[in-house]
Design an enzyme around this catalytic site. Structure first.
Site, PDB file in Angstrom:
ATOM      1  N   LYS A 159     -34.173 -19.371  21.508  1.00  0.00           N
ATOM      2  CA  LYS A 159     -35.305 -19.473  22.429  1.00  0.00           C
ATOM      3  C   LYS A 159     -36.571 -19.043  21.687  1.00  0.00           C
ATOM      4  O   LYS A 159     -36.593 -17.990  21.055  1.00  0.00           O
ATOM      5  CB  LYS A 159     -35.094 -18.584  23.662  1.00  0.00           C
ATOM      6  CG  LYS A 159     -33.896 -18.990  24.500  1.00  0.00           C
ATOM      7  CD  LYS A 159     -33.618 -17.990  25.597  1.00  0.00           C
ATOM      8  CE  LYS A 159     -34.570 -18.123  26.757  1.00  0.00           C
ATOM      9  NZ  LYS A 159     -34.266 -19.266  27.625  1.00  0.00           N
ATOM     10  N   ASP A 184     -33.534 -23.868  23.619  1.00  0.00           N
ATOM     11  CA  ASP A 184     -33.952 -23.882  25.019  1.00  0.00           C
ATOM     12  C   ASP A 184     -35.472 -23.780  25.052  1.00  0.00           C
ATOM     13  O   ASP A 184     -36.049 -22.796  24.590  1.00  0.00           O
ATOM     14  CB  ASP A 184     -33.317 -22.697  25.760  1.00  0.00           C
ATOM     15  CG  ASP A 184     -33.647 -22.691  27.242  1.00  0.00           C
ATOM     16  OD1 ASP A 184     -34.296 -23.651  27.718  1.00  0.00           O
ATOM     17  OD2 ASP A 184     -33.241 -21.737  27.931  1.00  0.00           O
ATOM     18  N   GLU A 209     -32.322 -28.008  25.532  1.00  0.00           N
ATOM     19  CA  GLU A 209     -32.311 -27.654  26.956  1.00  0.00           C
ATOM     20  C   GLU A 209     -33.727 -27.660  27.527  1.00  0.00           C
ATOM     21  O   GLU A 209     -34.641 -27.062  26.968  1.00  0.00           O
ATOM     22  CB  GLU A 209     -31.677 -26.272  27.137  1.00  0.00           C
ATOM     23  CG  GLU A 209     -31.474 -25.897  28.596  1.00  0.00           C
ATOM     24  CD  GLU A 209     -30.706 -24.586  28.753  1.00  0.00           C
ATOM     25  OE1 GLU A 209     -30.453 -24.197  29.903  1.00  0.00           O
ATOM     26  OE2 GLU A 209     -30.372 -23.953  27.737  1.00  0.00           O
ATOM     27  N   ASP A 234     -31.850 -27.938  33.038  1.00  0.00           N
ATOM     28  CA  ASP A 234     -31.583 -26.622  33.611  1.00  0.00           C
ATOM     29  C   ASP A 234     -32.426 -26.452  34.874  1.00  0.00           C
ATOM     30  O   ASP A 234     -31.971 -26.681  35.988  1.00  0.00           O
ATOM     31  CB  ASP A 234     -31.883 -25.554  32.566  1.00  0.00           C
ATOM     32  CG  ASP A 234     -31.682 -24.127  33.058  1.00  0.00           C
ATOM     33  OD1 ASP A 234     -31.203 -23.932  34.184  1.00  0.00           O
ATOM     34  OD2 ASP A 234     -32.003 -23.197  32.301  1.00  0.00           O
ATOM     35  N   LYS A 258     -26.154 -22.954  36.917  1.00  0.00           N
ATOM     36  CA  LYS A 258     -26.313 -21.544  37.254  1.00  0.00           C
ATOM     37  C   LYS A 258     -26.135 -21.451  38.766  1.00  0.00           C
ATOM     38  O   LYS A 258     -27.011 -21.910  39.515  1.00  0.00           O
ATOM     39  CB  LYS A 258     -27.678 -21.023  36.819  1.00  0.00           C
ATOM     40  CG  LYS A 258     -27.885 -21.065  35.315  1.00  0.00           C
ATOM     41  CD  LYS A 258     -29.297 -20.650  34.922  1.00  0.00           C
ATOM     42  CE  LYS A 258     -29.454 -20.711  33.393  1.00  0.00           C
ATOM     43  NZ  LYS A 258     -30.844 -20.460  32.966  1.00  0.00           N
TER      44      LYS A 258
END
Length: 355
Positions: A159, A184, A209, A234, A258
């Site tokens: 990240k 991400d 992502e 996501d 999630k």
């Protein structure tokens, strides 16, 4: 029916600041819900929205406000994960707030059937997990990747803000040419030209992502057509219908599930049944919410190791009475850990009585 409901607002301090594409997090205020029914059953859940709306529109404050509405909607009703989605359907959005309440309903349902939630979901005993590493000082990042690989992690998520990413990724690939890496972007790639993404494509990543903000379906579709690397959505995925939209448009090839982001375990299970490749992610939540997510992650079908970590990875102190431990790249799933209510009450900076 609900006899008592209360929220605990608990500040948790990260052992090491968490780096995302949008912010650096040193502390985390989380919300713990405790429900008690009229027949003496206890359920609990965690609200995982952040203090500011950098990840989704939900925040700690909105979770508190929506919880008041949910309390009113559930008044006089039997508490069940099966009836809960219909009872709160009049509330548009706010999936993370709903997921907190649904988690408590699932715990109550398990207790009603004299089972643990692990037994009720027929969950497994271990979860393969990867590591998430925020790109900071290059030497430290390389050391973290080396440690993750030596510890048996089969997927490493990086990240960083876009302006830092290409240089760092070039250096990382020079040292670890075959490491199982993904990145991400948390929607931060919107200003980057196609040539920038094509350079990422050359690094043989497992996935990219959320390259664009959550509503940029057309842009994500156009990008996926041009890239060999799979796009994973996501923040764009809040329900099963979003997965169907992604598939029809070709806006991505993988989804990150999630449970807290899609409204709870019920919707997460529905997304799993679509047979779209998925993997399971976390929200930098305490071990309470993490445990509920890990139970889902043990179910068969995930394409990649989960984006989760053990109790000792994130916070100076955590809120379950049983630690979540990693061994050889696997998280061990205890049978029936419980919230440490004494610690939660001691640490809470605010307690809100809803009923």
């Amino acid at each position: 029916m609900i006899r008592h409901a209360e929220l605990y607002i608990v500040p948790l301090t990260f052992k090491h600041p968490i780096v995302t594409a949008h912010s650096v997090l040193s502390t985390r205020r989380t919300i713990i819900l405790r429900l008690e029914t009229t027949d003496g059953l206890i359920g609990y859940g965690e609200g995982v929205a952040f203090e500011t709306p950098w990840y989704t529109a939900e925040t700690v404050r909105s979770t508190i406000d929506v919880s008041t509405l949910i309390t009113n909607l559930l008044a006089g009703q039997s508490v069940s994960p099966h009836s809960f989605p219909a009872l709160v359907r009049s509330i548009i959005g706010h999936p993370m707030a709903k997921a907190m309440w649904e988690s408590a309903c699932w715990e109550i349902e398990a207790a009603r059937q004299q089972k643990t939630l692990k037994q009720l979901l027929d969950a497994g005993d271990t979860v393969d997990c990867g590591r998430t590493i925020g790109i900071g000082l290059l030497a430290q990042t390389l050391k973290s990747i080396e440690g993750a690989l030596e510890s048996g992690f089969d997927r490493i998520k990086l990240k960083a803000a876009p302006e830092e990413l290409l240089y760092s990724l070039n250096e990382i690939r020079a040292v670890f040419p075959d490491a199982p890496l993904m990145i991400d972007l948390n929607g931060s790639g919107v200003e980057q030209p196609l040539s920038w993404f094509e350079q990422l494509d050359a690094h043989r990543l497992l996935m990219i992502e959320q390259p664009y903000p959550s509503t940029y379906w057309a842009a994500s579709t156009d990008l996926q057509v041009r890239l060999e690397t799979p796009i994973c959505l996501d923040e764009s995925i809040t329900c099963r219908q979003d997965v169907e939209t992604m598939t029809r448009l070709g806006a991505g090839r993988i989804v990150n599930i999630k449970p807290a982001r899609v409204g709870g375990l019920t919707e997460a299970l529905a997304i799993r049944e679509t047979n779209v490749p998925y993997w399971v992610g976390g929200m930098y939540e305490s071990a309470i919410g993490r445990y509920h997510t890990l139970l889902f992650a043990t179910l068969s079908g995930a394409a990649y190791p989960a984006d989760m970590a053990g109790t000792s990875a994130y916070f100076e102190t955590d809120l379950l009475d049983t630690p979540l431990e990693v061994n050889g790249g696997q998280l061990i799933i205890p049978d029936d850990p419980r919230p440490d209510w004494a610690k939660i009450r001691r640490l809470a900076e605010e307690t809100i009585q809803l009923k």
